[in-house]
Design a protein around this motif. Structure first.
Motif, PDB file in Angstrom:
ATOM      1  N   GLN A  10       0.848  -1.069  -0.049  1.00 51.51           N
ATOM      2  CA  GLN A  10      -0.086  -0.195  -0.131  1.00 51.51           C
ATOM      3  C   GLN A  10       0.810   1.209   0.034  1.00 51.51           C
ATOM      4  O   GLN A  10       0.505   2.352  -0.528  1.00 51.51           O
ATOM      5  CB  GLN A  10      -1.098   0.187   1.385  1.00 51.51           C
ATOM      6  CG  GLN A  10      -2.045  -1.039   1.177  1.00 51.51           C
ATOM      7  CD  GLN A  10      -2.936  -1.028   2.428  1.00 51.51           C
ATOM      8  OE1 GLN A  10      -3.698  -0.045   2.594  1.00 51.51           O
ATOM      9  NE2 GLN A  10      -3.018  -1.961   3.368  1.00 51.51           N
ATOM     10  N   MET A  11       2.056   1.326   0.690  1.00 49.57           N
ATOM     11  CA  MET A  11       3.004   2.317   0.591  1.00 49.57           C
ATOM     12  C   MET A  11       3.483   2.681  -0.395  1.00 49.57           C
ATOM     13  O   MET A  11       3.530   3.735  -0.787  1.00 49.57           O
ATOM     14  CB  MET A  11       3.787   2.280   1.929  1.00 49.57           C
ATOM     15  CG  MET A  11       3.266   2.469   3.465  1.00 49.57           C
ATOM     16  SD  MET A  11       4.661   2.834   4.697  1.00 49.57           S
ATOM     17  CE  MET A  11       5.194   4.307   3.992  1.00 49.57           C
ATOM     18  N   GLU A  13       2.458   1.563  -3.330  1.00 51.14           N
ATOM     19  CA  GLU A  13       1.740   2.251  -4.537  1.00 51.14           C
ATOM     20  C   GLU A  13       1.381   3.789  -4.314  1.00 51.14           C
ATOM     21  O   GLU A  13       1.349   4.507  -5.228  1.00 51.14           O
ATOM     22  CB  GLU A  13       0.314   1.261  -4.289  1.00 51.14           C
ATOM     23  CG  GLU A  13      -0.816   1.899  -5.527  1.00 51.14           C
ATOM     24  CD  GLU A  13      -0.407   1.782  -6.882  1.00 51.14           C
ATOM     25  OE1 GLU A  13      -0.877   2.549  -7.803  1.00 51.14           O
ATOM     26  OE2 GLU A  13       0.468   0.853  -7.156  1.00 51.14           O
ATOM     27  N   ASN A  14       1.165   4.103  -3.220  1.00 51.55           N
ATOM     28  CA  ASN A  14       1.068   5.485  -2.755  1.00 51.55           C
ATOM     29  C   ASN A  14       2.171   6.528  -3.201  1.00 51.55           C
ATOM     30  O   ASN A  14       1.904   7.418  -3.754  1.00 51.55           O
ATOM     31  CB  ASN A  14       0.516   5.621  -1.154  1.00 51.55           C
ATOM     32  CG  ASN A  14      -0.892   5.199  -0.719  1.00 51.55           C
ATOM     33  OD1 ASN A  14      -1.557   5.128  -1.807  1.00 51.55           O
ATOM     34  ND2 ASN A  14      -1.011   4.835   0.417  1.00 51.55           N
ATOM     35  N   SER A  17       2.705   6.515  -7.112  1.00 54.09           N
ATOM     36  CA  SER A  17       1.524   7.220  -7.643  1.00 54.09           C
ATOM     37  C   SER A  17       1.389   8.654  -7.373  1.00 54.09           C
ATOM     38  O   SER A  17       0.668   9.496  -7.784  1.00 54.09           O
ATOM     39  CB  SER A  17       0.282   6.607  -7.527  1.00 54.09           C
ATOM     40  OG  SER A  17      -0.158   6.750  -6.088  1.00 54.09           O
ATOM     41  N   GLY A  19       0.866   9.694  -4.323  1.00 55.14           N
ATOM     42  CA  GLY A  19      -0.105   9.912  -3.251  1.00 55.14           C
ATOM     43  C   GLY A  19       0.551  10.304  -2.064  1.00 55.14           C
ATOM     44  O   GLY A  19      -0.113  11.149  -1.386  1.00 55.14           O
ATOM     45  N   MET A  20       1.676   9.814  -1.776  1.00 53.36           N
ATOM     46  CA  MET A  20       2.335  10.289  -0.795  1.00 53.36           C
ATOM     47  C   MET A  20       3.716  10.997  -1.530  1.00 53.36           C
ATOM     48  O   MET A  20       4.379  10.377  -2.015  1.00 53.36           O
ATOM     49  CB  MET A  20       3.115   9.064  -0.020  1.00 53.36           C
ATOM     50  CG  MET A  20       2.108   8.242   1.064  1.00 53.36           C
ATOM     51  SD  MET A  20       2.941   6.919   1.712  1.00 53.36           S
ATOM     52  CE  MET A  20       3.907   7.834   3.058  1.00 53.36           C
ATOM     53  N   LYS A  21       3.729  12.219  -1.255  1.00 52.96           N
ATOM     54  CA  LYS A  21       4.580  13.180  -2.228  1.00 52.96           C
ATOM     55  C   LYS A  21       5.814  12.907  -1.701  1.00 52.96           C
ATOM     56  O   LYS A  21       6.295  12.855  -0.462  1.00 52.96           O
ATOM     57  CB  LYS A  21       3.897  14.648  -2.116  1.00 52.96           C
ATOM     58  CG  LYS A  21       2.334  14.709  -2.811  1.00 52.96           C
ATOM     59  CD  LYS A  21       2.270  16.349  -2.650  1.00 52.96           C
ATOM     60  CE  LYS A  21       0.827  16.354  -3.410  1.00 52.96           C
ATOM     61  NZ  LYS A  21       0.382  17.820  -3.399  1.00 52.96           N
ATOM     62  N   ARG A  34      -2.827   4.596  10.754  1.00 50.43           N
ATOM     63  CA  ARG A  34      -3.411   4.449   9.208  1.00 50.43           C
ATOM     64  C   ARG A  34      -3.536   3.208   8.648  1.00 50.43           C
ATOM     65  O   ARG A  34      -4.580   2.757   7.942  1.00 50.43           O
ATOM     66  CB  ARG A  34      -2.449   5.217   8.210  1.00 50.43           C
ATOM     67  CG  ARG A  34      -2.847   5.463   6.864  1.00 50.43           C
ATOM     68  CD  ARG A  34      -1.932   6.505   5.944  1.00 50.43           C
ATOM     69  NE  ARG A  34      -2.432   6.138   4.426  1.00 50.43           N
ATOM     70  CZ  ARG A  34      -1.614   7.093   3.706  1.00 50.43           C
ATOM     71  NH1 ARG A  34      -0.539   7.669   4.149  1.00 50.43           N
ATOM     72  NH2 ARG A  34      -1.859   6.999   2.340  1.00 50.43           N
ATOM     73  N   ARG A 151       8.365   7.348 -10.254  1.00 54.89           N
ATOM     74  CA  ARG A 151       7.419   8.701 -10.091  1.00 54.89           C
ATOM     75  C   ARG A 151       7.746   9.654 -11.117  1.00 54.89           C
ATOM     76  O   ARG A 151       6.704  10.521 -11.147  1.00 54.89           O
ATOM     77  CB  ARG A 151       7.921   8.873  -8.819  1.00 54.89           C
ATOM     78  CG  ARG A 151       7.681   8.247  -7.522  1.00 54.89           C
ATOM     79  CD  ARG A 151       8.068   8.886  -6.066  1.00 54.89           C
ATOM     80  NE  ARG A 151       9.818   8.891  -6.153  1.00 54.89           N
ATOM     81  CZ  ARG A 151      10.124   9.536  -5.266  1.00 54.89           C
ATOM     82  NH1 ARG A 151       9.731  10.074  -4.128  1.00 54.89           N
ATOM     83  NH2 ARG A 151      11.613   9.485  -5.024  1.00 54.89           N
TER      84      ARG A 151
END
Length: 221
Positions: A10-11, A13-14, A17, A19-21, A34, A151
């Protein structure tokens, strides 16, 4: 699936993508809440992500690794070198059935489809071309390269124009492999990789909504 593997996936992928900058700070305690996971699997997942260069740690805690212009340029340079040799071998060794499967994978993406799917297919295409070479070391190298560029490559499929260009170039490269046109395939994939690097760097340097809020090293703030 183990708790550690679930948190890691999950981390990852985030992060890939955006999602976590890049540059975003976080704590182990925040992740525990979380992901509803205990400290041990959280730390194991972070250790694995750190090994992949996706997160980093300092005296203040954890953060998503900033995007580095220098790393993008160096990884892209390495990518061009290994993809040239991999595709040359693919032109000699690729099975037509394997090519058909990859073509179907590429054409399965619709222009208005999810950006995550475009990103995944674009990555897998290059891994599969390396697999067509019949050399497992090329496959491993390309997998690592595409991870390091993930990224930055996310911006490649931001626009409809980028998606249309992606499918056009990918299908052309696959057709050159099918027809065993070695020199043209080498030239095509070299140009494809060089242009992708140039576009990604330009997008990261520009004042675009894609880039806002991202921590970038070696470019304009």
């Amino acid at each position: 699936m183990s708790q550690m593997h679930s948190v890691y996936e999950q981390m990852r992928e985030n992060i890939l993508s955006l999602g976590m900058k890049p540059g975003e700070r976080f704590s182990e305690r925040t992740l525990e809440s979380r992901f509803e996971a205990s400290r041990t699997p959280i730390r194991a997942a972070l250790s694995r992500l750190e090994g992949e260069g996706l997160v980093c740690r300092d005296e203040r805690g954890w953060s998503v690794t900033p995007i580095s212009f220098g790393e993008i340029e160096q990884v892209s340079e390495f990518r061009r070198c290994i993809e040239r040799d991999a595709i040359a071998l693919a032109c000699e060794r690729a099975d037509p059935g394997h090519i058909d499967v990859v073509v179907e994978m590429v054409t399965s993406c619709t222009i208005d489809g999810p950006r995550a799917e475009w990103h995944r297919v674009g990555t897998e295409l290059h891994v599969e071309i390396a697999r067509m070479s019949g050399n497992a070391f090329f496959v491993r190298a390309i997998e690592d390269v595409m991870l390091r560029l993930a990224r930055a490559r996310w911006l490649e499929v931001w626009t409809t124009e980028g998606r249309e260009r992606s499918i056009r170039e990918h299908l052309h490269i696959l057709e050159l492999i099918r027809e065993r046109r070695r020199d043209e395939a080498v030239e095509a994939i070299t140009t494809h990789a060089s242009d992708a690097c140039r576009r990604s760097l330009a997008a990261l340097m520009g004042d675009t909504k894609q880039r806002r809020g991202l921590a970038i090293v070696g470019g304009s703030a």
